[in-house]
Design an enzyme around this catalytic site. Structure first.
Site, short mmCIF file in Angstrom:
data_model
loop_
_atom_site.label_atom_id
_atom_site.label_comp_id
_atom_site.label_asym_id
_atom_site.label_seq_id
_atom_site.Cartn_x
_atom_site.Cartn_y
_atom_site.Cartn_z
N HIS A 1 0.84 -1.20 0.00
CA HIS A 1 0.00 0.00 0.00
C HIS A 1 0.88 1.24 0.00
CE1 HIS A 1 -3.85 -1.92 1.89
NE2 HIS A 1 -3.32 -2.66 0.95
N TYR B 1 -8.92 5.19 7.95
CA TYR B 1 -9.11 5.54 9.37
C TYR B 1 -10.19 6.61 9.42
CZ TYR B 1 -4.67 3.31 10.81
OH TYR B 1 -3.66 2.43 11.08
N PRO C 1 -3.08 -0.29 19.26
CA PRO C 1 -2.93 -0.77 17.88
C PRO C 1 -3.14 0.30 16.79
CG PRO C 1 -5.00 -1.54 18.83
CD PRO C 1 -4.26 -0.86 19.93
N TYR D 1 4.42 6.27 10.00
CA TYR D 1 3.56 5.12 9.69
C TYR D 1 4.32 4.04 8.91
CZ TYR D 1 -0.85 2.70 9.16
OH TYR D 1 -1.85 1.77 9.26
#
Ligand SMILES: Cc1cc2nc3c(=O)[nH]c(=O)nc-3n(C[C@H](O)[C@H](O)[C@H](O)COP(=O)(O)OP(=O)(O)OC[C@H]3O[C@@H](n4cnc5c(N)ncnc54)[C@H](O)[C@@H]3O)c2cc1C
Length: 388
Positions: A75, A203, A295, A385
Protein backbone atom coordinates in the site's frame (compact mmCIF):
# COMPACT_ATOMS: atom_id res chain seq x y z
CA UNK A 1 14.52 -35.16 33.76
CA UNK A 2 15.64 -34.61 30.17
CA UNK A 3 18.60 -32.21 29.97
CA UNK A 4 19.56 -30.23 26.88
CA UNK A 5 22.07 -27.53 26.07
CA UNK A 6 21.91 -24.69 23.55
CA UNK A 7 23.36 -21.23 23.07
CA UNK A 8 20.11 -19.26 23.24
CA UNK A 9 16.92 -20.50 24.92
CA UNK A 10 13.88 -18.71 23.50
CA UNK A 11 10.58 -18.56 25.39
CA UNK A 12 7.62 -17.92 23.07
CA UNK A 13 6.96 -18.79 19.42
CA UNK A 14 5.25 -15.55 18.43
CA UNK A 15 6.78 -13.25 15.83
CA UNK A 16 9.58 -12.11 18.19
CA UNK A 17 10.74 -15.59 19.20
CA UNK A 18 10.48 -17.09 15.72
CA UNK A 19 12.22 -14.21 13.91
CA UNK A 20 14.98 -14.33 16.52
CA UNK A 21 15.45 -18.08 16.12
CA UNK A 22 15.69 -17.63 12.34
CA UNK A 23 18.22 -14.78 12.48
CA UNK A 24 20.37 -16.69 14.98
CA UNK A 25 20.26 -19.79 12.78
CA UNK A 26 21.47 -17.75 9.79
CA UNK A 27 24.39 -16.57 11.95
CA UNK A 28 25.28 -20.14 12.88
CA UNK A 29 23.99 -19.80 16.46
CA UNK A 30 21.99 -22.58 18.01
CA UNK A 31 18.69 -22.02 19.83
CA UNK A 32 15.73 -23.95 21.25
CA UNK A 33 12.23 -22.43 21.26
CA UNK A 34 9.58 -23.38 23.85
CA UNK A 35 5.94 -22.38 23.44
CA UNK A 36 3.02 -23.18 25.72
CA UNK A 37 0.32 -23.18 23.01
CA UNK A 38 -0.17 -25.59 20.13
CA UNK A 39 1.19 -24.91 16.67
CA UNK A 40 -2.34 -24.50 15.26
CA UNK A 41 -3.32 -22.07 17.98
CA UNK A 42 -0.24 -19.92 17.40
CA UNK A 43 -0.89 -19.82 13.66
CA UNK A 44 -4.63 -19.23 14.03
CA UNK A 45 -4.41 -16.13 16.26
CA UNK A 46 -5.74 -13.16 14.27
CA UNK A 47 -3.78 -10.10 15.28
CA UNK A 48 -1.60 -7.61 13.43
CA UNK A 49 -1.41 -7.24 9.69
CA UNK A 50 0.53 -4.12 8.74
CA UNK A 51 4.26 -4.47 8.08
CA UNK A 52 6.49 -1.41 7.92
CA UNK A 53 9.00 -1.04 5.11
CA UNK A 54 11.91 -1.88 7.43
CA UNK A 55 10.19 -5.08 8.60
CA UNK A 56 9.56 -6.20 5.02
CA UNK A 57 13.16 -5.37 4.04
CA UNK A 58 14.52 -7.38 6.97
CA UNK A 59 12.32 -10.40 6.25
CA UNK A 60 13.18 -10.37 2.54
CA UNK A 61 16.90 -9.96 3.19
CA UNK A 62 16.81 -12.98 5.48
CA UNK A 63 15.07 -15.32 3.06
CA UNK A 64 11.52 -14.94 4.40
CA UNK A 65 10.13 -12.89 1.53
CA UNK A 66 8.97 -15.43 -1.01
CA UNK A 67 5.28 -15.65 -0.07
CA UNK A 68 5.27 -12.20 1.54
CA UNK A 69 6.27 -10.54 -1.74
CA UNK A 70 3.85 -12.70 -3.74
CA UNK A 71 0.78 -12.47 -1.51
CA UNK A 72 1.37 -9.37 0.63
CA UNK A 73 -0.57 -6.30 -0.45
CA UNK A 74 1.72 -3.29 -0.89
CA UNK A 75 0.00 0.00 0.00
CA UNK A 76 1.43 3.35 -1.05
CA UNK A 77 -1.11 5.38 0.98
CA UNK A 78 -3.67 5.39 3.77
CA UNK A 79 -6.84 7.46 3.98
CA UNK A 80 -8.27 9.61 6.76
CA UNK A 81 -12.03 10.09 6.74
CA UNK A 82 -13.68 12.89 8.73
CA UNK A 83 -16.32 15.56 8.20
CA UNK A 84 -17.83 13.43 5.43
CA UNK A 85 -14.69 13.36 3.27
CA UNK A 86 -11.81 10.96 2.61
CA UNK A 87 -8.26 12.34 2.35
CA UNK A 88 -5.20 10.45 1.09
CA UNK A 89 -1.83 10.42 2.82
CA UNK A 90 0.28 9.50 -0.17
CA UNK A 91 3.39 7.66 1.06
CA UNK A 92 4.75 7.22 -2.47
CA UNK A 93 4.87 10.99 -2.92
CA UNK A 94 5.81 11.94 0.65
CA UNK A 95 8.33 9.23 1.55
CA UNK A 96 9.46 7.77 -1.81
CA UNK A 97 10.52 4.13 -1.64
CA UNK A 98 8.69 3.55 1.65
CA UNK A 99 5.31 1.88 1.89
CA UNK A 100 3.46 -0.58 4.10
CA UNK A 101 2.61 -4.19 3.27
CA UNK A 102 -0.56 -5.85 4.50
CA UNK A 103 0.30 -9.45 5.40
CA UNK A 104 -1.52 -11.14 8.27
CA UNK A 105 0.47 -12.02 11.36
CA UNK A 106 -0.80 -15.58 11.02
CA UNK A 107 0.67 -15.79 7.49
CA UNK A 108 3.98 -14.49 8.77
CA UNK A 109 3.98 -16.96 11.68
CA UNK A 110 3.19 -19.78 9.22
CA UNK A 111 6.25 -18.80 7.15
CA UNK A 112 8.43 -18.52 10.25
CA UNK A 113 7.43 -21.94 11.56
CA UNK A 114 8.17 -23.42 8.12
CA UNK A 115 11.60 -21.76 8.13
CA UNK A 116 12.27 -23.11 11.61
CA UNK A 117 11.28 -26.61 10.50
CA UNK A 118 13.61 -26.30 7.50
CA UNK A 119 16.48 -25.38 9.83
CA UNK A 120 16.09 -28.74 11.57
CA UNK A 121 16.14 -27.05 14.99
CA UNK A 122 13.31 -27.62 17.47
CA UNK A 123 10.28 -25.70 18.61
CA UNK A 124 8.61 -27.42 21.57
CA UNK A 125 4.88 -26.61 21.35
CA UNK A 126 2.40 -27.25 24.16
CA UNK A 127 4.95 -27.18 26.95
CA UNK A 128 3.74 -26.61 30.51
CA UNK A 129 4.95 -24.88 33.63
CA UNK A 130 7.79 -22.92 32.03
CA UNK A 131 10.29 -21.37 34.47
CA UNK A 132 13.35 -19.25 33.74
CA UNK A 133 16.04 -19.52 36.41
CA UNK A 134 19.60 -18.46 37.31
CA UNK A 135 19.73 -15.88 34.56
CA UNK A 136 22.26 -13.75 36.44
CA UNK A 137 24.92 -16.44 36.08
CA UNK A 138 24.01 -19.80 34.56
CA UNK A 139 20.65 -19.52 32.74
CA UNK A 140 18.20 -22.40 32.62
CA UNK A 141 14.72 -22.91 31.22
CA UNK A 142 12.68 -25.67 32.86
CA UNK A 143 9.33 -27.00 31.61
CA UNK A 144 7.14 -30.06 31.32
CA UNK A 145 6.69 -31.66 27.92
CA UNK A 146 4.85 -34.92 27.21
CA UNK A 147 4.67 -35.60 30.95
CA UNK A 148 8.40 -35.32 31.45
CA UNK A 149 10.45 -32.57 33.12
CA UNK A 150 12.92 -30.87 30.75
CA UNK A 151 15.80 -28.52 31.40
CA UNK A 152 17.62 -26.37 28.86
CA UNK A 153 20.98 -24.96 29.94
CA UNK A 154 21.94 -21.96 27.80
CA UNK A 155 24.20 -18.91 27.57
CA UNK A 156 21.28 -16.50 27.09
CA UNK A 157 17.51 -16.53 27.50
CA UNK A 158 15.33 -14.49 25.17
CA UNK A 159 12.01 -13.65 26.82
CA UNK A 160 9.73 -13.43 23.78
CA UNK A 161 6.63 -14.65 25.60
CA UNK A 162 4.32 -11.67 25.11
CA UNK A 163 2.46 -9.57 27.64
CA UNK A 164 1.23 -12.52 29.76
CA UNK A 165 4.42 -14.54 29.74
CA UNK A 166 6.67 -15.72 32.59
CA UNK A 167 9.97 -14.02 31.76
CA UNK A 168 9.17 -10.48 32.79
CA UNK A 169 7.54 -11.49 36.13
CA UNK A 170 10.62 -13.63 36.88
CA UNK A 171 12.80 -10.51 37.06
CA UNK A 172 12.87 -9.03 40.58
CA UNK A 173 10.23 -6.29 40.51
CA UNK A 174 12.43 -3.79 42.33
CA UNK A 175 14.92 -3.84 39.45
CA UNK A 176 12.34 -2.86 36.81
CA UNK A 177 10.39 0.29 36.11
CA UNK A 178 7.06 -0.27 34.43
CA UNK A 179 5.32 2.64 32.72
CA UNK A 180 1.65 2.07 31.91
CA UNK A 181 -1.30 3.89 30.42
CA UNK A 182 -4.82 2.56 30.02
CA UNK A 183 -7.14 4.10 27.44
CA UNK A 184 -10.84 4.59 28.13
CA UNK A 185 -11.88 2.70 25.00
CA UNK A 186 -11.37 -0.60 23.17
CA UNK A 187 -11.79 -1.95 19.64
CA UNK A 188 -14.48 -4.30 18.44
CA UNK A 189 -12.70 -6.10 15.59
CA UNK A 190 -14.25 -8.29 12.92
CA UNK A 191 -12.90 -10.47 10.16
CA UNK A 192 -15.34 -10.65 7.24
CA UNK A 193 -15.57 -12.75 4.08
CA UNK A 194 -15.86 -9.69 1.87
CA UNK A 195 -13.53 -8.47 -0.87
CA UNK A 196 -12.02 -5.13 0.25
CA UNK A 197 -13.90 -2.20 -1.29
CA UNK A 198 -10.82 0.01 -0.99
CA UNK A 199 -7.20 -0.77 -1.87
CA UNK A 200 -6.08 1.36 1.08
CA UNK A 201 -6.69 1.39 4.83
CA UNK A 202 -9.28 3.98 5.88
CA UNK A 203 -9.11 5.54 9.37
CA UNK A 204 -12.30 7.41 10.31
CA UNK A 205 -13.21 9.82 13.07
CA UNK A 206 -16.98 10.33 13.26
CA UNK A 207 -19.21 11.88 15.86
CA UNK A 208 -20.15 8.30 16.80
CA UNK A 209 -16.51 7.27 17.27
CA UNK A 210 -13.48 5.81 15.53
CA UNK A 211 -13.58 3.14 12.80
CA UNK A 212 -10.87 1.44 10.77
CA UNK A 213 -11.19 -0.35 7.46
CA UNK A 214 -8.38 -2.76 6.64
CA UNK A 215 -7.93 -6.07 4.90
CA UNK A 216 -6.06 -9.36 5.17
CA UNK A 217 -6.28 -10.65 1.60
CA UNK A 218 -8.14 -10.00 -1.67
CA UNK A 219 -11.18 -11.77 -0.19
CA UNK A 220 -11.05 -10.95 3.54
CA UNK A 221 -11.70 -7.59 5.21
CA UNK A 222 -10.68 -6.65 8.75
CA UNK A 223 -12.66 -3.83 10.39
CA UNK A 224 -12.67 -2.19 13.79
CA UNK A 225 -15.05 0.04 15.76
CA UNK A 226 -14.23 2.06 18.86
CA UNK A 227 -16.25 0.72 21.79
CA UNK A 228 -16.08 0.81 25.57
CA UNK A 229 -13.57 -1.52 27.32
CA UNK A 230 -16.40 -3.44 29.03
CA UNK A 231 -18.46 -3.84 25.85
CA UNK A 232 -20.31 -7.14 25.56
CA UNK A 233 -19.47 -8.57 22.15
CA UNK A 234 -22.70 -10.59 22.22
CA UNK A 235 -24.65 -7.34 22.15
CA UNK A 236 -23.34 -6.74 18.63
CA UNK A 237 -25.30 -8.64 15.99
CA UNK A 238 -23.74 -8.78 12.54
CA UNK A 239 -26.32 -6.32 11.25
CA UNK A 240 -25.66 -3.86 14.06
CA UNK A 241 -21.91 -3.99 13.33
CA UNK A 242 -22.36 -3.32 9.60
CA UNK A 243 -24.84 -0.48 10.26
CA UNK A 244 -22.50 1.15 12.76
CA UNK A 245 -19.56 0.87 10.35
CA UNK A 246 -21.67 2.44 7.59
CA UNK A 247 -22.58 5.32 9.89
CA UNK A 248 -18.98 6.00 10.93
CA UNK A 249 -17.55 5.81 7.40
CA UNK A 250 -20.27 8.18 6.13
CA UNK A 251 -18.81 10.37 3.41
CA UNK A 252 -19.82 12.41 0.39
CA UNK A 253 -18.48 10.04 -2.30
CA UNK A 254 -20.69 7.13 -1.27
CA UNK A 255 -17.83 4.71 -0.49
CA UNK A 256 -18.63 2.05 2.08
CA UNK A 257 -17.08 -1.23 3.23
CA UNK A 258 -18.52 -4.20 1.36
CA UNK A 259 -20.64 -6.40 3.63
CA UNK A 260 -20.05 -10.13 3.99
CA UNK A 261 -20.29 -13.01 6.44
CA UNK A 262 -18.56 -12.17 9.73
CA UNK A 263 -16.03 -14.94 10.37
CA UNK A 264 -14.77 -13.78 13.74
CA UNK A 265 -15.39 -10.94 16.18
CA UNK A 266 -13.72 -9.88 19.42
CA UNK A 267 -12.90 -6.98 21.70
CA UNK A 268 -9.31 -5.75 22.03
CA UNK A 269 -8.42 -3.51 24.97
CA UNK A 270 -6.00 -0.67 24.41
CA UNK A 271 -3.07 0.12 26.60
CA UNK A 272 0.52 1.25 26.60
CA UNK A 273 3.23 -0.46 28.64
CA UNK A 274 7.00 -0.02 28.67
CA UNK A 275 9.35 -2.06 30.85
CA UNK A 276 12.78 -0.61 31.62
CA UNK A 277 15.37 -2.00 31.28
CA UNK A 278 14.71 -4.79 28.77
CA UNK A 279 17.47 -6.93 30.26
CA UNK A 280 18.37 -8.60 33.50
CA UNK A 281 21.72 -10.41 33.51
CA UNK A 282 21.58 -12.94 30.69
CA UNK A 283 17.82 -12.64 30.21
CA UNK A 284 16.73 -10.28 27.41
CA UNK A 285 13.11 -9.23 26.90
CA UNK A 286 11.82 -8.59 23.38
CA UNK A 287 8.49 -7.70 21.75
CA UNK A 288 5.26 -7.61 23.76
CA UNK A 289 7.08 -9.07 26.78
CA UNK A 290 8.71 -5.64 27.14
CA UNK A 291 6.17 -3.23 25.69
CA UNK A 292 2.62 -2.85 24.42
CA UNK A 293 1.41 -0.08 22.13
CA UNK A 294 -2.21 0.76 21.30
CA UNK A 295 -2.93 -0.77 17.88
CA UNK A 296 -3.89 2.53 16.17
CA UNK A 297 -0.38 3.02 14.78
CA UNK A 298 -0.09 -0.65 13.67
CA UNK A 299 3.28 -0.98 15.38
CA UNK A 300 3.25 -3.92 17.85
CA UNK A 301 4.51 -6.57 15.46
CA UNK A 302 6.99 -4.20 13.83
CA UNK A 303 8.51 -3.28 17.20
CA UNK A 304 8.87 -6.95 18.08
CA UNK A 305 10.80 -7.58 14.84
CA UNK A 306 12.95 -4.52 15.41
CA UNK A 307 13.88 -5.66 18.96
CA UNK A 308 14.95 -9.12 17.89
CA UNK A 309 16.97 -7.88 14.93
CA UNK A 310 19.03 -5.83 17.43
CA UNK A 311 19.22 -8.78 19.82
CA UNK A 312 20.35 -11.18 17.09
CA UNK A 313 23.05 -8.73 16.02
CA UNK A 314 24.24 -8.31 19.62
CA UNK A 315 24.36 -12.07 20.25
CA UNK A 316 26.20 -12.66 16.95
CA UNK A 317 28.79 -10.01 17.90
CA UNK A 318 29.27 -11.81 21.23
CA UNK A 319 29.92 -15.22 19.67
CA UNK A 320 31.77 -14.19 16.52
CA UNK A 321 33.79 -11.18 17.71
CA UNK A 322 33.87 -11.63 21.48
CA UNK A 323 32.11 -8.29 21.94
CA UNK A 324 29.62 -7.53 24.70
CA UNK A 325 29.06 -3.86 23.89
CA UNK A 326 25.97 -4.49 21.77
CA UNK A 327 24.46 -6.67 24.50
CA UNK A 328 25.09 -3.83 26.93
CA UNK A 329 23.44 -1.22 24.72
CA UNK A 330 20.54 -3.50 23.61
CA UNK A 331 18.00 -2.17 26.09
CA UNK A 332 18.77 1.52 25.53
CA UNK A 333 18.75 1.12 21.76
CA UNK A 334 15.40 -0.67 21.79
CA UNK A 335 13.85 1.76 24.26
CA UNK A 336 14.74 4.78 22.15
CA UNK A 337 12.62 3.35 19.35
CA UNK A 338 9.94 2.05 21.71
CA UNK A 339 9.31 5.51 23.14
CA UNK A 340 9.21 7.09 19.69
CA UNK A 341 6.64 4.50 18.68
CA UNK A 342 4.68 5.08 21.92
CA UNK A 343 4.62 8.76 21.03
CA UNK A 344 3.30 8.10 17.52
CA UNK A 345 0.78 5.43 18.56
CA UNK A 346 -0.49 7.65 21.40
CA UNK A 347 -0.82 10.57 19.01
CA UNK A 348 -2.76 8.53 16.43
CA UNK A 349 -4.99 7.21 19.23
CA UNK A 350 -5.80 10.62 20.67
CA UNK A 351 -6.29 12.08 17.19
CA UNK A 352 -8.85 9.50 16.11
CA UNK A 353 -10.84 8.36 19.15
CA UNK A 354 -13.93 10.14 20.35
CA UNK A 355 -14.41 11.18 23.95
CA UNK A 356 -17.61 12.76 25.26
CA UNK A 357 -15.87 16.14 25.31
CA UNK A 358 -17.14 18.38 22.49
CA UNK A 359 -14.15 20.70 22.81
CA UNK A 360 -11.83 17.76 22.22
CA UNK A 361 -13.82 16.64 19.19
CA UNK A 362 -13.57 20.04 17.53
CA UNK A 363 -9.86 20.22 18.32
CA UNK A 364 -9.40 16.73 16.76
CA UNK A 365 -11.22 17.82 13.60
CA UNK A 366 -9.00 20.91 13.38
CA UNK A 367 -5.92 18.73 13.78
CA UNK A 368 -7.12 16.33 11.08
CA UNK A 369 -7.75 19.33 8.83
CA UNK A 370 -4.15 20.43 9.42
CA UNK A 371 -2.70 16.92 9.01
CA UNK A 372 -4.44 16.50 5.64
CA UNK A 373 -3.58 19.93 4.27
CA UNK A 374 0.01 20.60 5.40
CA UNK A 375 2.70 18.75 3.47
CA UNK A 376 4.99 18.90 6.52
CA UNK A 377 2.33 17.30 8.75
CA UNK A 378 1.49 14.65 6.14
CA UNK A 379 5.19 13.83 5.73
CA UNK A 380 5.58 13.40 9.48
CA UNK A 381 2.64 10.99 9.53
CA UNK A 382 3.96 9.10 6.50
CA UNK A 383 7.48 8.80 7.97
CA UNK A 384 6.18 7.38 11.23
CA UNK A 385 3.56 5.12 9.69
CA UNK A 386 5.89 3.49 7.16
CA UNK A 387 8.54 3.09 9.88
CA UNK A 388 11.26 5.18 11.45
C1 LIG B 1 -5.89 -9.33 20.27
C2 LIG B 1 -4.71 -8.59 19.69
C3 LIG B 1 -4.85 -7.87 18.51
C4 LIG B 1 -3.77 -7.19 17.97
N1 LIG B 1 -3.94 -6.47 16.82
C5 LIG B 1 -2.88 -5.80 16.32
C6 LIG B 1 -3.03 -5.03 15.14
O1 LIG B 1 -4.11 -4.95 14.56
N2 LIG B 1 -1.93 -4.38 14.67
C7 LIG B 1 -0.70 -4.46 15.31
O2 LIG B 1 0.30 -3.88 14.84
N3 LIG B 1 -0.54 -5.18 16.40
C8 LIG B 1 -1.61 -5.85 16.93
N4 LIG B 1 -1.43 -6.57 18.04
C9 LIG B 1 -0.10 -6.62 18.61
C10 LIG B 1 0.78 -7.66 17.93
O3 LIG B 1 0.04 -8.77 17.57
C11 LIG B 1 1.91 -7.98 18.89
O4 LIG B 1 2.64 -6.81 19.13
C12 LIG B 1 2.83 -9.09 18.40
O5 LIG B 1 2.16 -10.32 18.38
C13 LIG B 1 4.07 -9.17 19.30
O6 LIG B 1 4.78 -10.34 19.05
P1 LIG B 1 5.52 -11.10 20.22
O7 LIG B 1 6.17 -12.27 19.59
O8 LIG B 1 6.31 -10.15 21.00
O9 LIG B 1 4.36 -11.57 21.22
P2 LIG B 1 3.20 -12.65 20.99
O10 LIG B 1 2.72 -12.62 19.61
O11 LIG B 1 2.23 -12.43 22.09
O12 LIG B 1 3.93 -14.03 21.21
C14 LIG B 1 4.30 -14.50 22.48
C15 LIG B 1 4.27 -16.01 22.46
O13 LIG B 1 4.69 -16.50 23.73
C16 LIG B 1 3.82 -17.56 24.13
N5 LIG B 1 3.86 -17.67 25.58
C17 LIG B 1 3.22 -16.91 26.50
N6 LIG B 1 3.50 -17.33 27.73
C18 LIG B 1 4.34 -18.39 27.60
C19 LIG B 1 4.96 -19.26 28.52
N7 LIG B 1 4.76 -19.15 29.83
N8 LIG B 1 5.77 -20.23 28.04
C20 LIG B 1 5.96 -20.36 26.71
N9 LIG B 1 5.39 -19.57 25.79
C21 LIG B 1 4.59 -18.59 26.23
C22 LIG B 1 2.46 -17.14 23.58
O14 LIG B 1 1.58 -18.23 23.45
C23 LIG B 1 2.85 -16.54 22.23
O15 LIG B 1 2.88 -17.50 21.21
C24 LIG B 1 -2.51 -7.24 18.61
C25 LIG B 1 -2.36 -7.97 19.79
C26 LIG B 1 -3.44 -8.63 20.35
C27 LIG B 1 -3.27 -9.37 21.65
Amino acid sequence: MKRMRTQVGIVGAGPAGLVLSHLLHLSGIDSIVVENRSRDYVIGRVRAGVLEQGTVDLLVKNGLGERLLREGLRHGAIQLCFHGRRHRIDFDALTPGRAITVYGQNELVTDLIAARRASGRPVYFEVENVRVEDFDSDPRIRFRFENQEHEIACDFIAGCDGSHGVCRPSIPAETLRIFERDYPFAWLGILAAAAPSSDELVYALHERGFALFSMRSPSVTRLYLQCSPDEDVEAWSDERIWDELAARFENGDGWLPRRGAILQKGITGMRSVVVEPMRRGRLFLAGDAAHIVPPTGAKGLNLAVSDVSLLARAIAAYYHEGREDLLNTYSDECLRRVWRVQRFSGWMTSLLHRSSDEFDYRRQLAELDYVTSSRAAMTSLAENYTGL
